[in-house]
Motif scaffolding. Structure first.
Motif, mmCIF file in Angstrom:
data_model
loop_
_atom_site.group_PDB
_atom_site.id
_atom_site.type_symbol
_atom_site.label_atom_id
_atom_site.label_comp_id
_atom_site.label_asym_id
_atom_site.label_seq_id
_atom_site.Cartn_x
_atom_site.Cartn_y
_atom_site.Cartn_z
ATOM 1 N N ASP A 131 0.828 -1.219 0.000
ATOM 2 C CA ASP A 131 0.000 0.000 0.000
ATOM 3 C C ASP A 131 0.858 1.263 0.000
ATOM 4 O O ASP A 131 0.593 2.212 -0.742
ATOM 5 C CB ASP A 131 -0.932 0.012 1.222
ATOM 6 C CG ASP A 131 -2.060 -0.995 1.066
ATOM 7 O OD1 ASP A 131 -2.296 -1.423 -0.086
ATOM 8 O OD2 ASP A 131 -2.679 -1.360 2.083
ATOM 9 N N ASP A 132 1.903 1.269 0.864
ATOM 10 C CA ASP A 132 2.834 2.408 0.885
ATOM 11 C C ASP A 132 3.407 2.658 -0.497
ATOM 12 O O ASP A 132 3.503 3.794 -0.964
ATOM 13 C CB ASP A 132 4.031 2.109 1.817
ATOM 14 C CG ASP A 132 3.642 2.201 3.275
ATOM 15 O OD1 ASP A 132 2.549 2.735 3.540
ATOM 16 O OD2 ASP A 132 4.417 1.732 4.133
ATOM 17 N N ILE A 133 3.813 1.544 -1.137
ATOM 18 C CA ILE A 133 4.469 1.670 -2.435
ATOM 19 C C ILE A 133 3.501 2.216 -3.476
ATOM 20 O O ILE A 133 3.838 3.117 -4.243
ATOM 21 C CB ILE A 133 5.051 0.304 -2.858
ATOM 22 C CG1 ILE A 133 6.315 0.046 -2.039
ATOM 23 C CG2 ILE A 133 5.354 0.270 -4.344
ATOM 24 C CD1 ILE A 133 6.897 -1.321 -2.211
ATOM 25 N N TYR A 141 0.078 1.202 -9.342
ATOM 26 C CA TYR A 141 -1.177 0.580 -8.901
ATOM 27 C C TYR A 141 -2.123 0.425 -10.087
ATOM 28 O O TYR A 141 -2.711 -0.645 -10.282
ATOM 29 C CB TYR A 141 -1.822 1.418 -7.801
ATOM 30 C CG TYR A 141 -3.147 0.839 -7.344
ATOM 31 C CD1 TYR A 141 -3.174 -0.313 -6.557
ATOM 32 C CD2 TYR A 141 -4.355 1.406 -7.737
ATOM 33 C CE1 TYR A 141 -4.374 -0.867 -6.158
ATOM 34 C CE2 TYR A 141 -5.561 0.854 -7.341
ATOM 35 C CZ TYR A 141 -5.565 -0.288 -6.545
ATOM 36 O OH TYR A 141 -6.748 -0.846 -6.166
ATOM 37 N N GLU A 142 -2.237 1.501 -10.871
ATOM 38 C CA GLU A 142 -3.148 1.437 -12.022
ATOM 39 C C GLU A 142 -2.745 0.354 -13.005
ATOM 40 O O GLU A 142 -3.586 -0.230 -13.672
ATOM 41 C CB GLU A 142 -3.161 2.787 -12.757
ATOM 42 C CG GLU A 142 -4.048 3.815 -12.077
ATOM 43 C CD GLU A 142 -3.696 5.223 -12.518
ATOM 44 O OE1 GLU A 142 -3.327 5.390 -13.708
ATOM 45 O OE2 GLU A 142 -3.779 6.139 -11.682
ATOM 46 N N ARG A 143 -1.471 0.092 -13.103
ATOM 47 C CA ARG A 143 -1.004 -0.852 -14.115
ATOM 48 C C ARG A 143 -0.526 -2.161 -13.509
ATOM 49 O O ARG A 143 0.280 -2.876 -14.104
ATOM 50 C CB ARG A 143 0.110 -0.193 -14.925
ATOM 51 C CG ARG A 143 -0.344 1.153 -15.493
ATOM 52 C CD ARG A 143 0.300 1.464 -16.778
ATOM 53 N NE ARG A 143 0.128 0.397 -17.751
ATOM 54 C CZ ARG A 143 0.724 0.374 -18.925
ATOM 55 N NH1 ARG A 143 1.516 1.342 -19.279
ATOM 56 N NH2 ARG A 143 0.527 -0.626 -19.751
ATOM 57 N N GLY A 153 9.114 3.751 -20.013
ATOM 58 C CA GLY A 153 10.445 3.746 -19.410
ATOM 59 C C GLY A 153 10.424 4.282 -17.989
ATOM 60 O O GLY A 153 11.038 3.716 -17.082
ATOM 61 N N GLY A 154 9.692 5.389 -17.790
ATOM 62 C CA GLY A 154 9.620 5.993 -16.460
ATOM 63 C C GLY A 154 8.954 5.074 -15.458
ATOM 64 O O GLY A 154 9.419 4.920 -14.321
ATOM 65 N N GLU A 155 7.862 4.438 -15.897
ATOM 66 C CA GLU A 155 7.147 3.529 -14.999
ATOM 67 C C GLU A 155 8.013 2.319 -14.663
ATOM 68 O O GLU A 155 8.016 1.834 -13.522
ATOM 69 C CB GLU A 155 5.833 3.080 -15.642
ATOM 70 C CG GLU A 155 4.775 4.177 -15.682
ATOM 71 C CD GLU A 155 3.588 3.818 -16.566
ATOM 72 O OE1 GLU A 155 2.477 4.265 -16.265
ATOM 73 O OE2 GLU A 155 3.766 3.087 -17.565
ATOM 74 N N GLN A 156 8.751 1.832 -15.661
ATOM 75 C CA GLN A 156 9.646 0.691 -15.394
ATOM 76 C C GLN A 156 10.709 1.071 -14.365
ATOM 77 O O GLN A 156 11.072 0.277 -13.503
ATOM 78 C CB GLN A 156 10.331 0.233 -16.683
ATOM 79 C CG GLN A 156 9.400 -0.496 -17.613
ATOM 80 C CD GLN A 156 10.159 -1.221 -18.729
ATOM 81 O OE1 GLN A 156 11.275 -1.668 -18.552
ATOM 82 N NE2 GLN A 156 9.532 -1.328 -19.878
ATOM 83 N N GLN A 157 11.189 2.320 -14.462
ATOM 84 C CA GLN A 157 12.198 2.768 -13.499
ATOM 85 C C GLN A 157 11.602 2.847 -12.100
ATOM 86 O O GLN A 157 12.231 2.437 -11.124
ATOM 87 C CB GLN A 157 12.751 4.136 -13.921
ATOM 88 C CG GLN A 157 13.954 4.535 -13.121
ATOM 89 C CD GLN A 157 15.085 3.528 -13.262
ATOM 90 O OE1 GLN A 157 15.625 3.345 -14.337
ATOM 91 N NE2 GLN A 157 15.411 2.831 -12.185
ATOM 92 N N MET A 158 10.359 3.370 -12.022
ATOM 93 C CA MET A 158 9.667 3.419 -10.730
ATOM 94 C C MET A 158 9.535 2.003 -10.169
ATOM 95 O O MET A 158 9.780 1.763 -8.981
ATOM 96 C CB MET A 158 8.253 4.002 -10.892
ATOM 97 C CG MET A 158 8.213 5.384 -11.509
ATOM 98 S SD MET A 158 8.596 6.643 -10.300
ATOM 99 C CE MET A 158 8.565 8.126 -11.284
#
Lengths: 250, 295
Positions: A131-133, A141-143, A153-158
């Motif tokens: 949940d914190d993450i 969360y959406e994906r 790329g940005g989401e993969q880095q996150m």
């Protein structure tokens, strides 16, 4: 016990104190016949954020891989959280509280986002909950049901960073996390790093993007030809900017 | 009498059933090969011999230790699987850093040693293993007579195949396996004991082969060479399905069994070669296999 924790003598006769998260002394690293690191000395105090700067091929990524025991062979002394790790197997090192985020991000294509997040085993208590993450990275969360490598790329880095925050690691080794990402994403990553530092995490950042790293770091180590050739404290940064530009060739 | 394309229904269904049962064995064996190949990148040429060891262990266990079929079904995969894990730990690991071709050669050599030793001890003629009493006889279906044991083999093989698929695709352990297949070095950097995972995976793949061997013991003569002839077909199945795909291995195994069965009805002369014809076509049109990812 306290004395052992407070001052461990490393083979090189350098004492390491308990407020140091990482202490490298005279570290050499090899890939087969090639000698990549030549006597690297590096000390990072608990709760510090430091960067490894340098040109491509200077040995910055190899330094992180050497700490993780992912190179062919290594020598010298590498003390993590008070423990000498030179003879340790690679899978025992994360259990000292080390989280590693590789340059190529290492998102698994055969796992969805949530499986990627849950993959690394917990190494100690006190890690962030799912949940914190998701609070810190709402996009993930959406994906969460998407295939890991279908993210931007940005989401993969996150995802690559979020993944090691869950494990309870308090030493983060982050390799080129801003590489190829839009400025707005880098801004978000910088905020995440500030939050993590405020929670007491120790962070070693390999960065090409000096403008990203400068306001975040306590100290900068400059590498060249597999050695650390200069150390610049954050306070001296403005005065030494010309030196640094010369060293980095920018 | 009902006819299907000029063939009596009972004959048609009978061959279909036989095909499906062969397909269940193809599925079990190619599944084990796919699991092993995924993580170890080794084409396990000893797989047929390990299947044969399963059947032999059941036979010898019954003869010398009085182990019944049901106990054998449980124990033999454990014992043969543990033997496989030992092989990985003591032999295969030593060449893991070399080209994977060496793994293929080594497992091929092991297969010949297992086969040769058993031929030396027991000859090639083969022995029969009795059908367990609870599964003797048959069921009269409206369109055919189904021996109970064959029905059981089909159900048991499907349950184990789907269970394996579930473990690999839907559990945490399976996620370790999938991730380890993709990037073992990073898994190690997360604190996963990858060498242990490799040993257990090989042991599990071998256990699947041994389980198939026990299932096969009451159906086919138990002989040292029973695995090698089957393995060649299984390799063709794996090529058709695409190396490394779990669901692909299961579905292709069953489908190839059916195709073989149907060919036996309509053009028996080609029954033994039809799978290889399909393999050639797949290699020409989709070299990575029907379920494989294009490299």
């Amino acid at each position: 016990m306290t004395s052992v924790m407070n001052a461990t003598r490393s083979p090189h006769g350098i004492s390491t104190s308990s407020d140091e998260a990482i202490c490298l002394a005279g570290v050499n690293a090899f890939y087969g016949e090639s000698h990549i690191l030549h006597g690297v000395d590096l000390r990072v105090k608990r709760g510090e954020l430091v960067t490894l700067l340098g040109r491509n091929g200077a040995g910055r990524s190899t330094t992180l891989k050497t700490i993780m025991n992912m190179v062919g062979s290594r020598s010298g002394s590498i003390v993590i959280n008070g423990q000498e790790t030179l003879g340790m197997k690679p899978h025992h090192i994360p259990r000292l509280g080390v989280g590693y985020c590789p340059e190529e991000r290492g998102i698994f294509a055969s796992l969805d986002v949530e499986e990627n997040l849950l993959l690394p085993p917990t190494v100690r208590s006190g890690g962030m909950s799912l949940d914190d993450i998701y609070g810190m990275f709402p996009n993930l969360y959406e994906r969460r049901r998407s295939q890991g490598t279908r993210l931007s790329g940005g989401e993969q880095q996150m995802l690559a960073m979020a993944r090691i925050l869950r494990t309870g690691a308090d030493i983060l080794l982050l390799d080129e996390i801003t590489e190829g990402l839009a400025p707005v994403i880098n801004q978000a990553l910088a905020e995440v790093l500030v939050t993590l530092k405020s929670r007491g995490m120790t962070i070693v950042l390999v960065e090409q993007n000096f403008r990203f790293a400068a306001p975040l770091a306590d100290r900068h180590f400059v590498m060249e030809h597999g050695r650390i050739i200069d150390t610049i404290e954050a306070a001296d940064l403005d005065a030494r900017r010309d030196d640094l530009n010369a060293l980095l060739g920018v | 009498m009902t006819m299907i394309f000029g063939v009596p229904l009972a004959v048609f269904m009978g061959q279909l059933m036989l095909g499906l049962i062969n397909g269940a064995f193809y599925a079990l064996l190619s599944l084990g090969l796919a699991v092993i190949f995924g993580l170890l990148k080794i084409v396990n040429f000893a797989h047929g011999a390990q299947y044969m060891l399963g059947a032999f262990a059941a036979l010898l266990g019954a003869q010398y230790l009085g182990i019944n079929y049901w106990l054998a079904l449980l124990l033999v995969p454990l014992v043969v699987g543990a033997f496989g894990a030992l092989l990985e730990r003591l032999v295969l690991r030593r060449i893991a850093h070399l080209d994977h071709l060496y793994g293929l050669l080594l497992t091929f050599g092991l297969a010949l040693i297992f086969e040769g030793s058993l031929i030396n001890l027991f000859g090639v003629s083969g022995a029969s293993y009795p059908v367990p009493e609870a599964l003797a006889g048959g069921i009269k279906l409206p369109f055919m007579f189904l021996p109970t044991y064959r029905g059981w083999v089909l159900v048991a093989a499907l349950v184990v195949c789907l269970g394996t698929w579930f473990i690999i695709e839907r559990t945490r352990l399976g996620a370790y396996l999938r991730a380890g297949t993709e990037n073992p070095a990073l898994m190690q950097a997360f604190g996963v004991n990858v060498p242990l995972l490799v040993t257990l995976t090989y042991g599990f793949g071998v256990a699947l082969a041994a389980f198939a061997g026990v299932l096969a013991a009451p159906l086919y003569p138990v002989s040292p060479t029973m695995g090698s002839s089957l393995l060649i077909v299984v390799f063709a199945v794996v090529v058709i399905g695409g190396m490394g795909s779990i669901l692909g291995a299961i579905l292709t195994g069953l489908a190839m069994g059916l195709i073989e069965g149907l060919t036996k009805v309509y053009y028996p002369e080609a029954a033994n070669t039809v799978i290889f014809l399909v393999m050639i076509m797949v290699l020409m049109l989709r070299p990575a296999g029907l379920f494989g990812k294009e490299a």
